[in-house]
Scaffold this active site. Sequence first.
Site, PDB file in Angstrom:
ATOM      1  N   GLY A 196       0.824  -1.198   0.000  1.00 29.43           N
ATOM      2  CA  GLY A 196       0.000   0.000   0.000  1.00 29.43           C
ATOM      3  C   GLY A 196       0.861   1.251   0.000  1.00 29.43           C
ATOM      4  N   GLY A 201       1.829   2.464   5.415  1.00 21.95           N
ATOM      5  CA  GLY A 201       2.958   1.599   5.784  1.00 21.95           C
ATOM      6  C   GLY A 201       3.561   1.995   7.121  1.00 21.95           C
ATOM      7  CD  GLU A 218       7.078  -5.517  -1.978  1.00 22.51           C
ATOM      8  OE1 GLU A 218       6.989  -5.107  -3.145  1.00 22.51           O
ATOM      9  OE2 GLU A 218       8.153  -5.907  -1.489  1.00 22.51           O
ATOM     10  CB  CYS A 252       2.927  -0.083  -6.684  1.00 29.31           C
ATOM     11  SG  CYS A 252       3.514  -1.754  -7.040  1.00 29.31           S
TER      12      CYS A 252
END
Length: 469
Positions: A196, A201, A218, A252
Site C-alpha cells: 500500500g 505503511g 511493499e 505501484c
Amino acid sequence: MDTPQVSTKIEFSSLFLSHQKTAKALKKGSLEKRKAKLNAIKNWLLEHQSELHQGEYLDLKKPQDEVNVTELYPLVAEAKHAISHLKEWTTPQPIKSSLAFFGTRSFVHYEPKGTALIISPWNYPLLLSLGPLISAIAAGNTVILKPSEFTPATNKVILQMIHELFDQEEVEVIEGEADVSASLLELPFDHIFFTGSPQVGKVVMTAAAKHLSSVTLELGGKSPTIIDETANLNDAAAKLSWAKWTNAGQTCVAPDYLFVHKSKKESFLKLYREATQKMYGQKENYTSIVNVKHYQRLDQTLKDAIEKGANVLISGDNSPENLDIQPVVIENVTEEMRVMKEEIFGPILPIMTYQNLDEVIDFINARPKPLALYLYSKSKRNKKRLLAETSSGALVFNDSVLHFGHPHLPAGGVNNSGLGKAHGHAGFLAFSHDKSIMSQQIGLTVASTVRPPYSRLKKKLIQFMLKYL
C-alpha cells in the site's frame, strides 16, 4: 467447505490462537504437503478463470486478457517456481569455518516464522493477495489475509478458493474496512506483509513494533523514467504505453513522470500518441478507475496542474459515470503542482525535458528513493551512471514494470518506497527465520585453549589468533 466469516475482535483473537496452534504443527510438516498446497492453488486458479475474470471486471472493468497477463500468469509462474525450488530453498546451507572454529560444523536452517498477516491492496487484487500467500505457504506458515474493501467481487472469489483449499485454522480471509485492519494489527503476528502507500505503511510498522513483529512493506512513490538521446524511440513508446496505461496507471511500479532528452521530445510524443491509440484506443482494452473517490482525486490532480500552468498534450473523452479517465500526457509541470508532489497512481503522465543527465540525477536524488527507476538508452555510460549515482528499489534498462513479474528477481523498495523483498526465493525468505546452527566437538577445542586462567602460553596463543586467525 462453507466457513462463516470472522467479524469481531473476540473472533479475531480466537482465530489467531488457533493459527498459533496450527503454526506449531506446520513446523513438523513435510515439504510434499507444502508443494501439494501450492499445486492446489495453481490448479484452482487455472480451473476458475471465468470467475476470476468476472470478479475483476465487476470491481475494475479490467479486461480479461489483462487479468491473464498481469495477474494470473505471474501467480501461476510464482507457484510453479516455488514448487520446483522448495527443496533447494529449505535445505540447510553449510557455513565455512575459520581456523578459530576448527572442529565445528555450522549451517543455516530455515524454519517458518509462524503466523502471518497479509494486508493487500485493490489495484491488482489477485496478484497482490495471492502472491504473498504463495510465499507464506511455501515457507510453512499460517496466514490471515485482509484484502481491500474496494474489490468485493474479487474478494468473494478469493474467499471461495481459500475455503475450498484450506482449513480456517491455517488460512483465512477477513474482509472489512480500515478498522478491521487496525484490529488485526493489534495481534502479535510473527510476520506482517503489507502492500500500500507509505503513509499507511508507517501505521503498519508502528503497530508491528508493539510486538516486534517483522514486516515486509511493499510501498510506492514516484517512479521516474528517462529517455536519453540514444534511445530507440519506437521501442520506448510501445513499452511505456503498456507500462503506464495498463490497469489505467493504477500500478505501484508504473512510470510516474518522464524525462525526455530535449532533442527527442517531439519525435517521441508522435510515436507515443500512436502507440497509445493502437493499444488503448478501444475501451475493451482499458481498465476503469476503482471508485468515485479515486476518480475525483485524479480529476482534481489534473485540474490543479492545468490551473497552475500545465499544458495537455494527449487526452481523451472521460466518463465520470463509468469511472473512465483516458490517458493524459501533460507538460510544463512544476514542483508546486500536486501531480509532482504525490504519487499519481492513475493515467496521467507528466513529461519534462532535459539537456544534461546531471540535472535529472540531481532531481531524482532530491526526492524519496523510488520503487523503480527506468532508463531507455543504448549508452553504457548512462546506464553505469544511473546504477552508481541513484538509489531505487529496482533499476530497469529499456523496459518498465516487467521486472515485477520476474519470479527470480527480488521485488521491493528502499526506505520510503518499501522495506524487505518479495517473490521467489526472496519471498520465501521473507516468511522464514534463518536460524544459525553450530555443532561443536566434545573435548579439546580451539576455544578451550584460550579460557582463563591466562597463562603465558595462553597469552601467546591469543596474540597469535589476533594476528593470524
